[in-house]
Each structure stands twice: as structure tokens, then as C-alpha cells.
Design a protein around this motif. Structure first.
Motif, PDB file in Angstrom:
ATOM      1  N   VAL A 135       1.247  -1.062   0.102  1.00  0.00           N
ATOM      2  CA  VAL A 135      -0.078  -0.394   0.258  1.00  0.00           C
ATOM      3  C   VAL A 135       1.082   1.535   0.061  1.00  0.00           C
ATOM      4  CG1 VAL A 135      -1.598   1.403   0.980  1.00  0.00           C
ATOM      5  CG2 VAL A 135      -1.517  -1.457   0.899  1.00  0.00           C
ATOM      6  N   LEU A 136       0.997   1.736  -0.745  1.00  0.00           N
ATOM      7  CA  LEU A 136       1.418   2.727  -1.128  1.00  0.00           C
ATOM      8  C   LEU A 136       1.447   4.422  -0.528  1.00  0.00           C
ATOM      9  CD1 LEU A 136       4.968   4.135  -2.830  1.00  0.00           C
ATOM     10  CD2 LEU A 136       3.115   4.039  -4.826  1.00  0.00           C
ATOM     11  N   SER A 137       1.586   4.945  -0.491  1.00  0.00           N
ATOM     12  CA  SER A 137       1.123   6.568  -0.008  1.00  0.00           C
ATOM     13  C   SER A 137       2.762   6.875   0.441  1.00  0.00           C
ATOM     14  CB  SER A 137       0.513   6.316   1.386  1.00  0.00           C
ATOM     15  OG  SER A 137       1.699   5.990   2.680  1.00  0.00           O
ATOM     16  N   ILE A 144       1.294   5.541   5.454  1.00  0.00           N
ATOM     17  CA  ILE A 144       0.259   4.651   5.848  1.00  0.00           C
ATOM     18  C   ILE A 144       2.267   3.328   5.923  1.00  0.00           C
ATOM     19  CG2 ILE A 144      -0.300   2.977   5.910  1.00  0.00           C
ATOM     20  CD1 ILE A 144      -3.012   4.791   3.663  1.00  0.00           C
ATOM     21  N   ALA A 145       2.131   3.321   7.701  1.00  0.00           N
ATOM     22  CA  ALA A 145       3.179   2.321   7.461  1.00  0.00           C
ATOM     23  C   ALA A 145       3.258   1.474   8.232  1.00  0.00           C
ATOM     24  CB  ALA A 145       4.404   3.301   8.009  1.00  0.00           C
ATOM     25  N   THR A 146       1.604   1.525   9.196  1.00  0.00           N
ATOM     26  CA  THR A 146       1.647  -0.235  10.130  1.00  0.00           C
ATOM     27  C   THR A 146      -0.274   0.584   9.604  1.00  0.00           C
ATOM     28  OG1 THR A 146       0.206   1.877  11.626  1.00  0.00           O
ATOM     29  CG2 THR A 146       2.583   1.449  11.756  1.00  0.00           C
ATOM     30  N   PRO A 147      -0.618  -0.989  10.044  1.00  0.00           N
ATOM     31  CA  PRO A 147      -2.324  -1.319  10.005  1.00  0.00           C
ATOM     32  C   PRO A 147      -2.471   0.053  10.412  1.00  0.00           C
ATOM     33  CG  PRO A 147      -0.844  -3.517  10.547  1.00  0.00           C
ATOM     34  CD  PRO A 147      -0.088  -2.194  10.816  1.00  0.00           C
ATOM     35  N   GLU A 148      -2.376   0.141  11.224  1.00  0.00           N
ATOM     36  CA  GLU A 148      -3.443   1.147  12.658  1.00  0.00           C
ATOM     37  C   GLU A 148      -3.592   2.627  11.674  1.00  0.00           C
ATOM     38  OE1 GLU A 148      -6.026   2.219  15.184  1.00  0.00           O
ATOM     39  OE2 GLU A 148      -4.690   0.389  15.165  1.00  0.00           O
ATOM     40  N   ASP A 149      -2.441   2.578  10.686  1.00  0.00           N
ATOM     41  CA  ASP A 149      -2.745   3.891   9.621  1.00  0.00           C
ATOM     42  C   ASP A 149      -3.574   3.855   8.981  1.00  0.00           C
ATOM     43  OD1 ASP A 149      -0.955   5.070  10.958  1.00  0.00           O
ATOM     44  OD2 ASP A 149       1.028   3.985  10.141  1.00  0.00           O
ATOM     45  N   GLU A 195      -6.423  11.935  -4.223  1.00  0.00           N
ATOM     46  CA  GLU A 195      -8.386  12.013  -4.546  1.00  0.00           C
ATOM     47  C   GLU A 195      -7.403   9.998  -3.309  1.00  0.00           C
ATOM     48  OE1 GLU A 195      -9.036  10.470  -8.115  1.00  0.00           O
ATOM     49  OE2 GLU A 195      -8.553  11.955  -9.387  1.00  0.00           O
ATOM     50  N   VAL A 196      -6.956   9.947  -2.793  1.00  0.00           N
ATOM     51  CA  VAL A 196      -6.282   8.545  -2.131  1.00  0.00           C
ATOM     52  C   VAL A 196      -5.310   8.578  -1.295  1.00  0.00           C
ATOM     53  CG1 VAL A 196      -7.718   7.388  -3.523  1.00  0.00           C
ATOM     54  CG2 VAL A 196      -5.192   7.313  -3.859  1.00  0.00           C
ATOM     55  N   ASP A 197      -5.081   8.692  -0.344  1.00  0.00           N
ATOM     56  CA  ASP A 197      -4.462   7.908   0.736  1.00  0.00           C
ATOM     57  C   ASP A 197      -3.321   7.168   0.562  1.00  0.00           C
ATOM     58  OD1 ASP A 197      -5.633  10.558   2.184  1.00  0.00           O
ATOM     59  OD2 ASP A 197      -6.801   8.985   2.551  1.00  0.00           O
ATOM     60  N   GLY A 198      -4.057   5.984  -0.113  1.00  0.00           N
ATOM     61  CA  GLY A 198      -2.755   5.091  -0.172  1.00  0.00           C
ATOM     62  C   GLY A 198      -3.015   4.610  -1.376  1.00  0.00           C
ATOM     63  N   THR A 204       7.987  -3.065  -7.030  1.00  0.00           N
ATOM     64  CA  THR A 204       9.157  -3.203  -7.821  1.00  0.00           C
ATOM     65  C   THR A 204       8.441  -2.531  -8.779  1.00  0.00           C
ATOM     66  OG1 THR A 204       7.537  -5.235  -8.377  1.00  0.00           O
ATOM     67  CG2 THR A 204       9.607  -5.603  -7.576  1.00  0.00           C
ATOM     68  N   ASN A 205       7.363  -1.514  -8.986  1.00  0.00           N
ATOM     69  CA  ASN A 205       6.362  -1.048 -10.142  1.00  0.00           C
ATOM     70  C   ASN A 205       6.479   0.783 -10.178  1.00  0.00           C
ATOM     71  OD1 ASN A 205       5.464  -0.240 -12.341  1.00  0.00           O
ATOM     72  ND2 ASN A 205       4.172  -2.107 -12.959  1.00  0.00           N
ATOM     73  N   GLU A 206       5.889   0.756  -9.929  1.00  0.00           N
ATOM     74  CA  GLU A 206       4.151   1.975  -9.143  1.00  0.00           C
ATOM     75  C   GLU A 206       5.427   2.703  -7.944  1.00  0.00           C
ATOM     76  OE1 GLU A 206       0.925  -1.102 -10.243  1.00  0.00           O
ATOM     77  OE2 GLU A 206       2.492  -0.552  -8.891  1.00  0.00           O
ATOM     78  N   ALA A 207       5.191   1.849  -6.891  1.00  0.00           N
ATOM     79  CA  ALA A 207       6.863   2.522  -5.679  1.00  0.00           C
ATOM     80  C   ALA A 207       7.606   3.466  -6.302  1.00  0.00           C
ATOM     81  CB  ALA A 207       6.569   1.485  -4.960  1.00  0.00           C
ATOM     82  N   ILE A 208       8.778   2.486  -7.314  1.00  0.00           N
ATOM     83  CA  ILE A 208       9.733   3.224  -7.763  1.00  0.00           C
ATOM     84  C   ILE A 208       9.038   3.884  -8.600  1.00  0.00           C
ATOM     85  CG2 ILE A 208      11.482   2.763  -9.359  1.00  0.00           C
ATOM     86  CD1 ILE A 208      12.054  -0.198  -8.808  1.00  0.00           C
ATOM     87  N   SER A 209       7.726   4.124  -9.500  1.00  0.00           N
ATOM     88  CA  SER A 209       7.785   5.671 -10.529  1.00  0.00           C
ATOM     89  C   SER A 209       7.132   6.715 -10.025  1.00  0.00           C
ATOM     90  CB  SER A 209       6.370   5.033 -11.150  1.00  0.00           C
ATOM     91  OG  SER A 209       6.940   3.934 -11.949  1.00  0.00           O
TER      92      SER A 209
END
Length: 357
Positions: A135-137, A144-149, A195-198, A204-209
Motif C-alpha cells: 500500500v503506497l502512500s 501509511i506505515a502500520t495497519p492502524e494507519d 484523491e486517495v491516501d493510499g 517493483t513498479n509504481e512505488a519506484i515510479s
């Protein structure tokens, strides 16, 4: 430069020597030239044309397939052609309908299809020992780093990843009512424009982009948050295993050699994606190299170094099954996995186990 050294020539030489030895033994045992010729014919039997359904567009994610095609490993294995059909796709409808012989998918989608629909399919190998989903933020946004987040956030989820995301929530005891799911496609623009928080993405893809566009990001990797399972798995129907076993073994052998090249030379794999197979997509070479390096970290593990690429140990199978069970997907390892074909490939060609420099 890659931290791996290429072993392509050594593998090819060893494989050729093994084939010649097998033919010589067959000729001696039979005692006739005709029997030796028959053995040679068996070694070079044609498996015709097959179709491989990819899970995503033709980017660096399929570097091993590009090597298998461009270096002639598919041809050497007896295929007239292997058609690589781009996704995005979960791959299951294609093999069930017969429009693809083999598909690349993930364990969650395969397990859900078996448990919920009774799909007669099996995983016969896994490229990624750890799944690449996150889940990229944005660090200055959802962070967002934890489930609670996750709670109270708007999370963009693609339709094909809904089963996976719901499994993540289940594994972390989060009720869907505690957040908002926003339908999105695969472009992370909704994350960048607020539009979204996460955003459901690949490490290997969108996180790098997104990082390459200058944004500081935070990742919530599923593999580290209650969702250990294999990904980029090869799935086939039970009927295909029964009727085309030798074809599937030949395919796996060619794939092992292709992914050996990809692990040993991330830059070359990226170049194949950018300059050849995904040429019309306008891919960025720097990003493709970064993606190749990142995915190799999911492929090159202690397990694969010891037992070979695509192997799924009993321990990893149990972890995968436990992940599915926590998500409400009930399936057993013997129903989801059939690792016997891969075991036979490595028994026949043990030198293929050693791939990393």
C-alpha cells in the motif's frame, strides 16, 4: 552494475553435455542405431505453439520470459513459438477458457478461484518468493506505515486486487467499514493528486515510479504485514498437467534459464523490456533497471540458491496457505501446489539449480 555474474555459457554447455550423455547411454542400452535415433527424436520433440498470459504489461517484470525468447531457450526446449500476451490479468479465465496454456498470477487469486469456484488449477512454480504488493502512500500525505494507519483513509484498489486487499484487511483484523475503498486503475495519479491516501501498488513498479517523480513515499509491504505468499506464479489446469506434462517441464526448464539470465544481468533484462518487448510503451530505462534490481531481491533468496529458481518449500507453502486461511480462503497445499514437475526438471538437469554468482 549487477551483483551477479552471468552463467549462461556454462549452463548451456552443461545442458548440452548432459543431453549428449543421455543419448549415448540410450544408444548403448538399446544396442541399435534405430533406438539411438528414437532417443534423439524424443529429446527434440516439438511442443508446438503455446500461449503464456502475462499478469501485466510488457515491462521489466517479465525479463526472464524475454531472455527465454530472445536467447532461444524456448526453441531449444522444443517450442515453435511462445506467445506472450500482456495483461493486466489475473490469468485464471484465460487458462480455464483455453485461450492460454499457462498464466502468471499470484497465490491469493489462484487460491480464491479454487476455494470459491472449484477451479481445477495448480501452481507449478513461483518466480517471486515474497509478494511485491504494497500500500503506497506519500510521506507528507497518508504516510501509511502500520495497519492502524489504514484506518480512516481512502485506499485506491484495482478491481483485480480486491481479493488481495480484503485478505490484507482480514489478516490485520481491520473491518472494511473502518476505511474507504476507492476503485482505481493502475496509474497512481489518484495518489499524487490527493484523491486517495493510499494506493495498491508493486514495490517493483509504481512505488519506484512515484519516487522517481520526486515524491517521498511510505510503503506498507504486504509480505511484512501478515501476508506472506508467493507471487508471479505459473498456473495451469489440472488437465494440462495430466495431458501435457512433458510440455510443461520443457517450459519450466526454458524459464529457469531465462530467469537465470535476468537475475544475473538486471540491466540487460531492463533493456529487453525497453528496447524490444515493450518498445511501443515508452518505458523509461532508468526506471526499468530499478524495477529489475528490486524484483531480483524477491527472486534471489536463500531458498532458491539452495534448491533452484521457482521452488516453493514446504515451509513457504504452509505460510501461503496460512495467509489464505486467515483471509477466509480455505484450500490445502496439495490442492493449490504441484511442485512435482519442477522437481523432475531439476532431477534431470541438476546444474540448473546453481544460478547466482
Amino acid at each position: 552494475m549487477s551483483r551477479f555474474s552471468t552463467r549462461r555459457a556454462r549452463v548451456a554447455t552443461s545442458l548440452a553435455a548432459l543431453t549428449l550423455s543421455a543419448l549415448a547411454l540410450s544408444a548403448c542400452a538399446g544396442g541399435s542405431a534405430d533406438e539411438a535415433t528414437a532417443a534423439a527424436d524424443d529429446e527434440s520433440a516439438s511442443h508446438g505453439d503455446i500461449t503464456l498470459q502475462l499478469s501485466w504489461i510488457k515491462n521489466e517484470e517479465f525479463a526472464g520470459e524475454y531472455f527465454a525468447d530472445s536467447e532461444g531457450y524456448y526453441t531449444e526446449a522444443g517450442f515453435d513459438s511462445v506467445t506472450l500476451v500482456p495483461g493486466p490479468s489475473g490469468g485464471i479465465p484465460e487458462i480455464m477458457s483455453g485461450t492460454a496454456d499457462i498464466s502468471i498470477s499470484d497465490a491469493v487469486q489462484a487460491g480464491a478461484a479454487i476455494a470459491n469456484e472449484g477451479a481445477p488449477i495448480k501452481i507449478i512454480g513461483a518466480t517471486f518468493q515474497a509478494n511485491p504488493f504494497t500500500v503506497l502512500s506519500l510521506a507528507d500525505g497518508g504516510d501509511i506505515a502500520t495497519p492502524e494507519d489504514l484506518k480512516g483513509k481512502k485506499i485506491g484498489v484495482q478491481d483485480s486486487n480486491m481479493t488481495l486487499f480484503n485478505a490484507l484487511l482480514d489478516a490485520n483484523d481491520i473491518d472494511p467499514s473502518e476505511l474507504t475503498i476507492v476503485p482505481v486503475q493502475y496509474d497512481p495519479a489518484p495518489l499524487l493528486n490527493g484523491e486517495v491516501d493510499g494506493f495498491m501498488a508493486y514495490l517493483t513498479n509504481e512505488a519506484i515510479s512515484v519516487e522517481m517523480e520526486g515524491f517521498a513515499t511510505t510503503n506498507f509491504p504486504l509480505a511484512e504485514n501478515g501476508m506472506p505468499f508467493v507471487a508471479e506464479v505459473f498456473i495451469v489446469t489440472d488437465e494440462k498437467i495430466a495431458s501435457d506434462r512433458e510440455m510443461l517441464k520443457a517450459f519450466l526448464a526454458a524459464e529457469i534459464k531465462g530467469w537465470t539470465d535476468a537475475v544475473n544481468d538486471a540491466e540487460a533484462g531492463a533493456a529487453l523490456a525497453v528496447d524490444v518487448y515493450g518498445k511501443d510503451l515508452g518505458l523509461d530505462l532508468e526506471k526499468a533497471v530499478a524495477g529489475s534490481v528490486a524484483q531480483n531481491l524477491l527472486i534471489d533468496t536463500e531458498e532458491t540458491r539452495e534448491n533452484g529458481l521457482f521452488t516453493v518449500s514446504e515451509k513457504l507453502q504452509k505460510e501461503t496457505i496460512a495467509t489464505l486461511e486467515r483471509a477466509g480462503i480455505t484450500v490445502t497445499a496439495d490442492v493449490l501446489f504441484d511442485m512435482s514437475l519442477l522437481a523432475e526438471v531439476y532431477e534431470q538437469y541438476p546444474e540448473l539449480i546453481a544460478y547466482a554468482g
